[in-house]
Design a protein around this motif. Structure first.
Motif, PDB file in Angstrom:
ATOM      1  N   ILE A  21      41.803 -16.131   4.252  1.00  0.00           N
ATOM      2  CA  ILE A  21      42.530 -18.554   4.580  1.00  0.00           C
ATOM      3  C   ILE A  21      42.100 -18.588   2.713  1.00  0.00           C
ATOM      4  CG2 ILE A  21      41.499 -20.504   5.904  1.00  0.00           C
ATOM      5  CD1 ILE A  21      42.830 -17.950   7.570  1.00  0.00           C
ATOM      6  N   ILE A  22      43.199 -18.911   2.435  1.00  0.00           N
ATOM      7  CA  ILE A  22      42.935 -19.773   1.129  1.00  0.00           C
ATOM      8  C   ILE A  22      43.447 -21.008   1.513  1.00  0.00           C
ATOM      9  CG2 ILE A  22      43.839 -19.415  -1.294  1.00  0.00           C
ATOM     10  CD1 ILE A  22      42.759 -16.405  -0.412  1.00  0.00           C
ATOM     11  N   PRO A  23      42.580 -21.928   0.926  1.00  0.00           N
ATOM     12  CA  PRO A  23      42.398 -23.502   0.776  1.00  0.00           C
ATOM     13  C   PRO A  23      43.360 -23.472  -0.310  1.00  0.00           C
ATOM     14  CG  PRO A  23      40.418 -22.759   0.283  1.00  0.00           C
ATOM     15  CD  PRO A  23      40.822 -21.731   0.694  1.00  0.00           C
ATOM     16  N   GLN A  24      44.543 -24.950  -0.154  1.00  0.00           N
ATOM     17  CA  GLN A  24      45.231 -25.581  -0.951  1.00  0.00           C
ATOM     18  C   GLN A  24      44.918 -26.479  -1.720  1.00  0.00           C
ATOM     19  OE1 GLN A  24      48.148 -22.929  -1.488  1.00  0.00           O
ATOM     20  NE2 GLN A  24      46.834 -21.818  -0.499  1.00  0.00           N
ATOM     21  N   ILE A  25      44.510 -27.659  -0.499  1.00  0.00           N
ATOM     22  CA  ILE A  25      44.008 -28.749  -2.250  1.00  0.00           C
ATOM     23  C   ILE A  25      42.707 -29.030  -1.705  1.00  0.00           C
ATOM     24  CG2 ILE A  25      44.445 -30.984  -1.776  1.00  0.00           C
ATOM     25  CD1 ILE A  25      46.941 -30.853   0.607  1.00  0.00           C
ATOM     26  N   PRO A  26      42.404 -29.745  -2.812  1.00  0.00           N
ATOM     27  CA  PRO A  26      40.880 -29.120  -3.466  1.00  0.00           C
ATOM     28  C   PRO A  26      40.283 -30.785  -2.362  1.00  0.00           C
ATOM     29  CG  PRO A  26      42.250 -28.614  -5.552  1.00  0.00           C
ATOM     30  CD  PRO A  26      42.943 -29.212  -3.986  1.00  0.00           C
ATOM     31  N   PRO A  27      39.000 -30.636  -2.282  1.00  0.00           N
ATOM     32  CA  PRO A  27      38.524 -31.948  -1.833  1.00  0.00           C
ATOM     33  C   PRO A  27      38.826 -33.362  -3.231  1.00  0.00           C
ATOM     34  CG  PRO A  27      36.665 -30.512  -1.285  1.00  0.00           C
ATOM     35  CD  PRO A  27      37.591 -29.828  -2.467  1.00  0.00           C
ATOM     36  N   GLN A  28      38.986 -34.540  -2.551  1.00  0.00           N
ATOM     37  CA  GLN A  28      39.618 -35.277  -3.090  1.00  0.00           C
ATOM     38  C   GLN A  28      37.701 -36.504  -2.657  1.00  0.00           C
ATOM     39  OE1 GLN A  28      43.303 -36.385  -2.972  1.00  0.00           O
ATOM     40  NE2 GLN A  28      44.332 -35.208  -3.100  1.00  0.00           N
ATOM     41  N   PRO A  29      37.102 -36.900  -3.733  1.00  0.00           N
ATOM     42  CA  PRO A  29      36.009 -37.767  -3.710  1.00  0.00           C
ATOM     43  C   PRO A  29      37.040 -39.130  -3.666  1.00  0.00           C
ATOM     44  CG  PRO A  29      36.010 -37.021  -5.812  1.00  0.00           C
ATOM     45  CD  PRO A  29      37.532 -36.059  -4.582  1.00  0.00           C
ATOM     46  N   TRP A  30      36.564 -39.655  -3.535  1.00  0.00           N
ATOM     47  CA  TRP A  30      37.162 -41.517  -3.555  1.00  0.00           C
ATOM     48  C   TRP A  30      35.841 -42.359  -4.353  1.00  0.00           C
ATOM     49  CZ3 TRP A  30      40.671 -44.528  -0.193  1.00  0.00           C
ATOM     50  CH2 TRP A  30      41.507 -43.531  -0.093  1.00  0.00           C
ATOM     51  N   LEU A  31      36.335 -43.030  -4.923  1.00  0.00           N
ATOM     52  CA  LEU A  31      35.421 -43.984  -6.102  1.00  0.00           C
ATOM     53  C   LEU A  31      36.733 -44.868  -6.188  1.00  0.00           C
ATOM     54  CD1 LEU A  31      35.620 -40.726  -9.043  1.00  0.00           C
ATOM     55  CD2 LEU A  31      33.666 -41.535  -7.144  1.00  0.00           C
ATOM     56  N   ASP A  32      36.119 -45.949  -6.732  1.00  0.00           N
ATOM     57  CA  ASP A  32      36.311 -47.653  -7.571  1.00  0.00           C
ATOM     58  C   ASP A  32      36.526 -47.216  -8.822  1.00  0.00           C
ATOM     59  OD1 ASP A  32      34.343 -48.822  -5.485  1.00  0.00           O
ATOM     60  OD2 ASP A  32      33.131 -48.600  -6.398  1.00  0.00           O
ATOM     61  N   CYS A  33      38.488 -47.505  -8.987  1.00  0.00           N
ATOM     62  CA  CYS A  33      39.033 -47.268  -9.755  1.00  0.00           C
ATOM     63  C   CYS A  33      38.812 -48.586 -10.536  1.00  0.00           C
ATOM     64  CB  CYS A  33      40.058 -46.283  -9.505  1.00  0.00           C
ATOM     65  SG  CYS A  33      41.055 -46.557 -10.816  1.00  0.00           S
ATOM     66  N   SER A  34      38.476 -48.517 -11.802  1.00  0.00           N
ATOM     67  CA  SER A  34      38.271 -50.086 -12.474  1.00  0.00           C
ATOM     68  C   SER A  34      39.620 -50.424 -12.987  1.00  0.00           C
ATOM     69  CB  SER A  34      37.572 -49.537 -13.799  1.00  0.00           C
ATOM     70  OG  SER A  34      38.685 -48.769 -14.617  1.00  0.00           O
ATOM     71  N   ALA A  35      40.321 -49.477 -12.875  1.00  0.00           N
ATOM     72  CA  ALA A  35      42.403 -49.779 -12.782  1.00  0.00           C
ATOM     73  C   ALA A  35      42.969 -50.724 -12.307  1.00  0.00           C
ATOM     74  CB  ALA A  35      42.595 -48.781 -13.377  1.00  0.00           C
ATOM     75  N   CYS A  36      42.549 -50.142 -10.832  1.00  0.00           N
ATOM     76  CA  CYS A  36      43.457 -50.689  -9.152  1.00  0.00           C
ATOM     77  C   CYS A  36      42.196 -51.089  -9.209  1.00  0.00           C
ATOM     78  CB  CYS A  36      42.830 -48.728  -8.118  1.00  0.00           C
ATOM     79  SG  CYS A  36      44.335 -48.160  -9.693  1.00  0.00           S
ATOM     80  N   SER A  37      41.031 -51.761  -9.283  1.00  0.00           N
ATOM     81  CA  SER A  37      39.979 -52.671  -9.097  1.00  0.00           C
ATOM     82  C   SER A  37      39.829 -52.584  -7.713  1.00  0.00           C
ATOM     83  CB  SER A  37      41.064 -53.897  -9.334  1.00  0.00           C
ATOM     84  OG  SER A  37      40.810 -54.168 -10.451  1.00  0.00           O
ATOM     85  N   ALA A  38      39.687 -50.930  -6.349  1.00  0.00           N
ATOM     86  CA  ALA A  38      39.731 -51.000  -5.528  1.00  0.00           C
ATOM     87  C   ALA A  38      39.446 -49.206  -5.411  1.00  0.00           C
ATOM     88  CB  ALA A  38      40.806 -51.085  -4.763  1.00  0.00           C
ATOM     89  N   PRO A  39      38.610 -49.114  -4.094  1.00  0.00           N
ATOM     90  CA  PRO A  39      38.388 -47.313  -3.870  1.00  0.00           C
ATOM     91  C   PRO A  39      39.688 -46.419  -3.819  1.00  0.00           C
ATOM     92  CG  PRO A  39      37.116 -48.437  -2.531  1.00  0.00           C
ATOM     93  CD  PRO A  39      38.123 -49.758  -3.176  1.00  0.00           C
ATOM     94  N   LYS A  40      40.042 -45.124  -4.635  1.00  0.00           N
ATOM     95  CA  LYS A  40      41.037 -44.883  -4.335  1.00  0.00           C
ATOM     96  C   LYS A  40      40.534 -43.165  -4.432  1.00  0.00           C
ATOM     97  CE  LYS A  40      44.128 -47.683  -5.182  1.00  0.00           C
ATOM     98  NZ  LYS A  40      45.763 -47.951  -4.342  1.00  0.00           N
ATOM     99  N   PRO A  41      41.278 -42.323  -3.548  1.00  0.00           N
ATOM    100  CA  PRO A  41      41.171 -41.248  -3.789  1.00  0.00           C
ATOM    101  C   PRO A  41      41.495 -39.674  -5.389  1.00  0.00           C
ATOM    102  CG  PRO A  41      42.770 -41.110  -2.299  1.00  0.00           C
ATOM    103  CD  PRO A  41      42.395 -42.550  -2.451  1.00  0.00           C
TER     104      PRO A  41
END
Length: 218
Positions: A21-41
């Protein structure tokens, strides 16, 4: 497609396969993006950064906001003496080795030290190899190999590879037509893992052709 349980006393007539089994998409952390002014993956960029400070090294895995591409440097190590870093790791960082970076990107334990919210994906490639086959087989033995963290559950894997509904997989499990001796009764709800073994009983000749194709990847 129908699956029926046969006499379990005779398990010598097996089609034995190995699924990697080879996973295709790595886990994505949700962080506060200063440019978007909101949490983003944030998505792993596939690139690492290495910085020298005297005889000390810092290394990061570079992530990018999925909305605006603002970067986040996830620490791999900090203020590490050059002599304490093995040659393969150092070479991988200097060359941005994709295999090494991919393994780090799927290190969920390390990622959880940096953020609480993480998006996971169960997309996976399944590479199939026939281990052995008797002329007349009556059950399929599936041996799982999972070289890095994969989020897909066992029930979804079986359902998708054999073209079954999740309810059908549950019914087969309840009837012991699908079973395992490695992870107990709740195995279907668990992530796939190396060493897990499942056995699927088959009796109808018409089923064997399609099951063989699905099990062997033909």
């Amino acid at each position: 497609m129908s699956f029926l349980q046969e006499d379990q006393d005779d398990m010598s007539n097996l089609l034995r396969v190995e699924w990697t089994i080879i996973p295709q998409i790595p886990p994505q952390p949700w962080l506060d993006c200063s440019a978007c002014s909101a949490p983003k993956p944030f998505e792993c960029s596939g690139k690492a950064r290495l910085n020298a400070n005297g005889k000390k090294l810092d290394a990061w895995l570079i992530y990018e906001c999925s909305a605006c591409s603002k970067t986040w440097n996830r620490p791999i190590f900090e203020r590490r003496s050059i002599g304490d870093i093995d040659a393969k790791t150092l070479q991988a960082l200097q060359s941005n080795d994709p295999t090494w970076i991919r393994a780090r990107a799927f290190d969920l334990v390390a990622l959880r030290r940096r953020t609480r919210r993480i998006g996971e994906f169960d997309d996976a490639d399944v590479r199939k190899v026939v281990l052995s086959m008797t002329p007349v087989w009556s059950a399929v033995e599936i041996n799982l190999v999972v070289p890095m963290l994969a989020s897909i559950r066992v029930d979804k894997l079986i359902a998708s590879e054999f073209g079954l509904s999740r309810n059908r997989v549950q019914s087969l499990w309840a009837a012991s037509a699908l079973r395992s001796d490695t992870d107990g009764r709740d195995m279907l709800r668990r992530r796939v893992r190396t060493g897990a073994r499942l056995v699927l009983d088959v009796v109808e000749l018409n089923d064997r052709v399609s099951i063989e194709m699905a099990a062997c990847g033909r």
